[in-house]
Design a protein around this motif. Structure first.
Motif: not given
Length: 282
Positions: A29, A75-77, A130
């Motif tokens: 991240r 990208q995630k969140n 996820d």
């Protein structure tokens, strides 16, 4: 695993829907507002149009133009995520940290904590996070094995960490042209890559081969011709369409990168035959 099952997996990878669990790959991240600008400055691909929906492969290379790793960025969140090669996360973090000076950026190793899958639809790949195996089965994907993916990887010439992705090679030798922007400007190693391209000085080529005997997949064999070392076998696995032989990837001098060329495995009478040359249509 049965050859028939691997063949079904390969068919799904190339002409259907397939999913491979890559949760063992490195996951980093990039926390901070300058993550995308940082990647634009230090990696090979162009992030000027990168968005929340983007999934973009890029290369990390040394100042001398040699490979560190090939990573996939998404990208995630609102947080930029790097998917590195298996066992590469800490090496990638150490390399990136050399270039973080005043940037608002923190690197966090999340390897093994986020389920990650590589999906294929008619050979077009993507990354999903996820999700579990049931999700893919319910949505019509064939869940494939790592063994099948390794065979597929070799057959399409996709370099792997600590095999082809090492500081022994530059990305042009590995046919990674699509992961490089030749128009965006500077990045680490850019001058070397631009010079090799402009002067047409690629010295070696990535090729696929078939052997006449079964090879050890844990050995990187030297290959010879005309009484000299001319290349190295970097990856190999058992050929599923025949018995007692292997297919693999070999990086050889240009002179020998021709379909049909026979090369000897050093210190033996066993031969390999070049079956495919991986080079960009430019």
């Amino acid at each position: 695993m049965k050859s028939s099952d691997i063949l079904l997996d390969i068919e799904a990878l190339t002409h259907g829907k397939a999913a491979c669990n890559i949760s063992h790959y490195g996951i980093i991240r990039m926390i901070g507002n300058e993550a995308v600008d940082f990647l634009q400055r230090i990696s090979t691909n162009d992030f000027s149009k990168f968005s929340a929906l983007s999934i973009l492969p890029t290369l990390l290379i040394t100042e001398k133009g040699r490979m560190v790793d090939r990573v996939i960025v998404l990208q995630k969140n609102g947080v930029v995520i790097l998917i590195t090669s298996p066992k590469a996360a800490q090496a990638v973090i150490a390399w990136l940290n050399k270039f973080i000076i005043m940037e608002d950026l923190l690197l966090e190793d999340r390897t093994g904590t986020i389920p990650a899958w590589m999906t294929f639809e008619n050979s077009v790949s993507s990354i999903l996070l996820d999700n579990d195996e049931d999700y893919f089965i319910k949505n019509g994907y064939r869940v494939i094995s790592n063994e099948s993916f390794e065979y597929y990887r070799i057959s399409i010439g996709l370099p792997a960490y600590q095999k082809e992705l090492t500081e022994s090679y530059n990305p042009l030798e590995l046919n990674l042209w699509k992961d490089i922007s030749f128009t965006k400007g500077c990045y680490v190693g850019q001058e070397v890559i631009a010079r090799i391209d402009a002067q047409k000085k690629i010295q070696r080529r990535l090729c696929c081969f078939q052997s006449e005997v079964l090879l050890d997949p844990n050995v990187q064999y030297i290959v010879t011709a005309d009484n000299e070392d001319v290349g190295k076998i970097t990856s190999n696995c058992e050929e599923i369409r025949s018995t007692n032989n292997s297919i693999g990837l070999v990086i050889v001098k240009n002179k020998y990168a021709l379909v049909g060329t026979e090369l000897f495995i050093k210190d033996s009478t066993n031969k390999i035959t070049i079956t495919k040359i991986f080079e960009a249509a430019i």
